[in-house]
Scaffold this motif. Structure first.
Motif, PDB file in Angstrom:
ATOM      1  N   TYR A  48      74.131  49.162  27.789  1.00  0.00           N
ATOM      2  CA  TYR A  48      75.014  48.533  26.804  1.00  0.00           C
ATOM      3  C   TYR A  48      76.448  49.035  26.965  1.00  0.00           C
ATOM      4  N   GLU A 102      78.064  47.218  29.824  1.00  0.00           N
ATOM      5  CA  GLU A 102      78.298  45.812  29.445  1.00  0.00           C
ATOM      6  C   GLU A 102      79.474  45.712  28.487  1.00  0.00           C
ATOM      7  N   ASP A 103      79.539  46.668  27.560  1.00  0.00           N
ATOM      8  CA  ASP A 103      80.599  46.656  26.553  1.00  0.00           C
ATOM      9  C   ASP A 103      81.972  46.876  27.197  1.00  0.00           C
ATOM     10  N   ARG A 123      82.999  43.752  28.914  1.00  0.00           N
ATOM     11  CA  ARG A 123      83.427  42.745  27.926  1.00  0.00           C
ATOM     12  C   ARG A 123      84.811  43.074  27.378  1.00  0.00           C
ATOM     13  N   SER A 124      85.046  44.364  27.083  1.00  0.00           N
ATOM     14  CA  SER A 124      86.285  44.705  26.361  1.00  0.00           C
ATOM     15  C   SER A 124      87.479  44.926  27.296  1.00  0.00           C
TER      16      SER A 124
END
Ligand SMILES: CC(C)(COP(=O)(O)OP(=O)(O)OC[C@H]1O[C@@H](n2cnc3c(N)ncnc32)[C@H](O)[C@@H]1OP(=O)(O)O)[C@@H](O)C(=O)NCCC(=O)NCCS
Length: 169
Positions: free
Chosen positions: A40, A43-44, A47-48
């Motif tokens: 996670y 992935e975060d 994304r950010s």
């Protein structure tokens, strides 16, 4: 489809990371560094801060990555001043692909991406015993700001290193 290409170094391509690269990135992190994160977390970050999450690729496989966070906080160069900073969270090149300029290329390209995101500084933590990495960052212009005792779980010290992008312009 988004064009991820940034540049080439010999047989290697430097490009933005895609979601499909994450399993190889996670596996490189696992085999090259003692600091690991949840899926996670990767992935975060993708994304950010996708602009500054880069990979080096050869023959269709990821051989290195750099990932960063964009933060707002106190400057490492100007006392009591708040600024937007890029934080290099993790950088690694697989063993057989080191000393070819890939680490240098990933850091320099991520700095360019962070500049475009409005960052005035970039900072990172690195083990004091990691001389290769400290040399790499110093060559690019990072300075040791302070050394933090017992920073890592095994109690090793970390150098906090930072680069003033605004001053370098
Ligand atoms: C630190 C690390 C990212 C450096 O990556 P790298 O791709 O080997 O870095 P570079 O190739 O840009 O530079 C490394 C050395 O190779 C040299 N080099 C670069 N291109 C070269 C080439 N074409 N031929 C010969 N040497 C070369 C550089 O001058 C540098 O030399 P120096 O260490 O004597 O100053 C890598 O060693 C690594 O992944 N280590 C494990 C994970 C890690 O420690 N990450 C950092 C955590 S903060």
């Amino acid at each position: 489809m988004e064009n991820l290409f940034i540049n080439t170094i010999g047989d290697y391509t430097v490009r933005k990371c895609s979601k499909d690269d994450l399993s190889e990135v996670i596996s490189i992190n696992f085999t090259t560094l003692p600091e690991h994160y949840s899926d996670y977390f990767f992935e975060d970050l993708l994304r950010s801060a996708p602009e500054s999450f880069l990979v080096a690729e050869k023959d269709g496989h990821v051989v290195g990555y750099i990932m960063c966070r964009v933060e707002y906080g106190f400057s490492n160069f100007k006392r009591f001043s708040l600024t937007r900073k890029g934080h290099v969270v993790s950088l690694a090149i697989t063993e057989g692909n080191r000393r070819k300029g890939l680490g240098d290329a990933l850091v320099r390209n991520t700095i360019e991406a962070l500049k475009l995101k409005g960052c005035t500084e970039v900072y990172l933590e690195v083990r004091v015993s990691n001389h290769e990495a400290v040399r790499l960052y110093q060559r690019i212009g990072f300075e040791i700001i302070t050394t933090m005792e017992g920073y890592y779980r095994d109690n090793e010290e970390a150098h906090l290193m930072a680069l003033n992008i605004a001053a370098a312009q």
